[in-house]
Design an enzyme around this catalytic site. Structure first.
Site, PDB file in Angstrom:
ATOM      1  N   GLY A  82       0.807   6.892   3.575  1.00 54.46           N
ATOM      2  CA  GLY A  82      -0.192   7.927   3.814  1.00 54.46           C
ATOM      3  C   GLY A  82       0.316   9.295   3.408  1.00 54.46           C
ATOM      4  N   ILE A 106       0.853  -1.188   0.000  1.00 59.86           N
ATOM      5  CA  ILE A 106       0.000   0.000   0.000  1.00 59.86           C
ATOM      6  C   ILE A 106       0.890   1.239   0.000  1.00 59.86           C
ATOM      7  CG2 ILE A 106      -1.956  -1.122   1.116  1.00 59.86           C
ATOM      8  CD1 ILE A 106      -1.158   0.339   3.731  1.00 59.86           C
TER       9      ILE A 106
END
Length: 189
Positions: free
Chosen positions: A103, A100
């Site tokens: 952020g 992923i």
């Protein structure tokens, strides 16, 4: 219902003379953490809170841009060496189906969208930005940032509420977004 503790931190970035350059406020939910001693719920810091997104009108601005497949590799330069962002097997075991994106990268894409559409592509126009991470982004996913001007902000800025959606999943990657921006027209050069 899961329980835990919310921890908020304030970090001031200053130079060698103590001149402040930026104030960063972070919050994290520590799942399963338990408080000891007396109950405590006082908050002495708080990031800007977003106004609700207007339901009666379409977004004032929409900005779409794709992340790149190598984006997580590049963002390791920020100092975040969590293997979740680079090793697909760890992302699989964590339930994300692979790596992923950091952020910070997703946050950067949202900030770039606000600066491009409201601040005339001038990064100095962005005075504050906040949001809540709500779902992961995979390297290569396209992000769509929808923005609404919702009023005046501090020091001559406009207040913008935004949501950053991952078009691959249809889910919000950042919700409750708010930015204070000096509104400028984009340069014609």
């Amino acid at each position: 219902m899961k329980s835990g503790i919310i921890v908020e931190n304030e970090i001031m970035l200053v130079d060698a003379n103590g001149t402040p350059y930026t104030r960063m406020i972070t919050g994290s939910f520590n799942l399963g953490a338990k408080a000891t001693g007396k109950p405590f719920s006082k908050s002495i810091i708080r990031a800007p809170q977003a106004k609700p997104i207007p339901k009666d009108r379409a977004a004032d601005y929409v900005f779409k841009q794709s992340t790149t497949p190598e984006q997580a590799i590049v963002y390791r330069l920020s100092g975040d060496y969590n293997p979740l962002h680079i090793d697909p097997s760890i992302g699989q075991r964590a339930g994300f189906g692979g790596t992923i994106l950091h952020g910070l990268a997703t946050y950067g894409y949202a900030a770039r969208a606000v600066v491009a559409k409201v601040g005339g592509n001038d990064p100095s126009t962005l005075k504050a930005i906040a949001g809540r991470f709500t779902s992961p982004v995979k390297p290569g996913d396209e992000l769509e940032v929808s923005m609404w001007e919702v009023g005046s902000g501090p020091d001559g800025t406009v207040e913008v509420s935004f949501v950053c959606k991952n078009t691959a999943t249809g889910k919000a990657a950042i919700s409750n977004g708010v930015a204070y921006v000096l509104k400028r027209e984009a340069s014609r050069l």
